[in-house]
Design an enzyme around this catalytic site. Structure first.
Site, mmCIF file in Angstrom:
data_model
loop_
_atom_site.group_PDB
_atom_site.id
_atom_site.type_symbol
_atom_site.label_atom_id
_atom_site.label_comp_id
_atom_site.label_asym_id
_atom_site.label_seq_id
_atom_site.Cartn_x
_atom_site.Cartn_y
_atom_site.Cartn_z
ATOM 1 N N CYS A 90 -1.170 3.597 -5.569
ATOM 2 C CA CYS A 90 -0.647 2.362 -5.003
ATOM 3 C C CYS A 90 0.472 1.839 -5.900
ATOM 4 O O CYS A 90 0.297 1.695 -7.112
ATOM 5 C CB CYS A 90 -1.770 1.335 -4.873
ATOM 6 S SG CYS A 90 -1.514 0.203 -3.513
ATOM 7 N N CYS A 125 0.877 -1.181 0.000
ATOM 8 C CA CYS A 125 0.000 0.000 0.000
ATOM 9 C C CYS A 125 0.909 1.225 0.000
ATOM 10 O O CYS A 125 2.128 1.103 -0.093
ATOM 11 C CB CYS A 125 -1.003 -0.016 1.144
ATOM 12 S SG CYS A 125 -0.328 0.107 2.794
ATOM 13 N N CYS A 180 -4.700 -0.971 -1.329
ATOM 14 C CA CYS A 180 -5.118 0.431 -1.301
ATOM 15 C C CYS A 180 -6.632 0.524 -1.466
ATOM 16 O O CYS A 180 -7.247 -0.368 -2.041
ATOM 17 C CB CYS A 180 -4.455 1.208 -2.430
ATOM 18 S SG CYS A 180 -2.650 1.190 -2.355
#
Length: 146
Positions: A92, A10, A84
């Site tokens: 991301c 992430c 994400c």
């Protein structure tokens, strides 16, 4: 049998990817090797530390990692899973290499508002969603191997 390697990614590696890594280590056992990293590593979110402690997992000593550092070290993964939220999917990071990629969308606890308890309640929801997704993933990968 060779372990299945998984990288959870992430933006900051401060919440969702850390939870996913911890849950894969818990539910995947010796069949999996899990890492997590971010594009802009920050500090682990205290809400996430508290929410994970509630389910018996202590990530308070974990540090965030850069996806670029893992790439420079030559790490290879069977699966790269971005976690994400849909609104930030374009931010991301993508980990290069020959791998199977999945995109799982979860709300970002860093954006939660309200009192600490209200934010913790919402973080618990995300935690539980991530745990269920990881359990499903482990089951599917194991079925594919048998």
């Amino acid at each position: 049998m060779e372990k299945t390697t998984v990288l959870f990614v992430c933006v900051h590696n401060s919440a969702r990817s850390q939870m996913a890594e911890a849950f894969l280590k818990k539910h995947g056992g010796d069949d999996f090797d899990a890492d997590s990293a971010g594009f802009e590593p920050g500090e682990i979110n205290p809400l996430v530390i508290d929410a994970m402690k509630e389910v018996g997992i202590d990530i308070s000593q974990k540090t965030t990692k850069s996806v670029f550092e893992l790439y420079k070290k030559g790490r290879l993964y069977n699966y790269v899973i971005t976690v994400c939220d849909a609104a930030n999917a374009q931010r991301c990071p993508v980990f290069p290499g020959f791998t199977v990629r999945f995109s799982w969308s979860f709300d970002d606890s860093a954006g939660f508002t309200g009192s600490y308890e209200e934010k913790l309640d919402r973080t618990r929801i995300v935690r539980d969603q991530i745990q269920e997704q990881v359990k499903d993933f482990v089951e599917k990968v194991r079925k594919g191997k048998s």
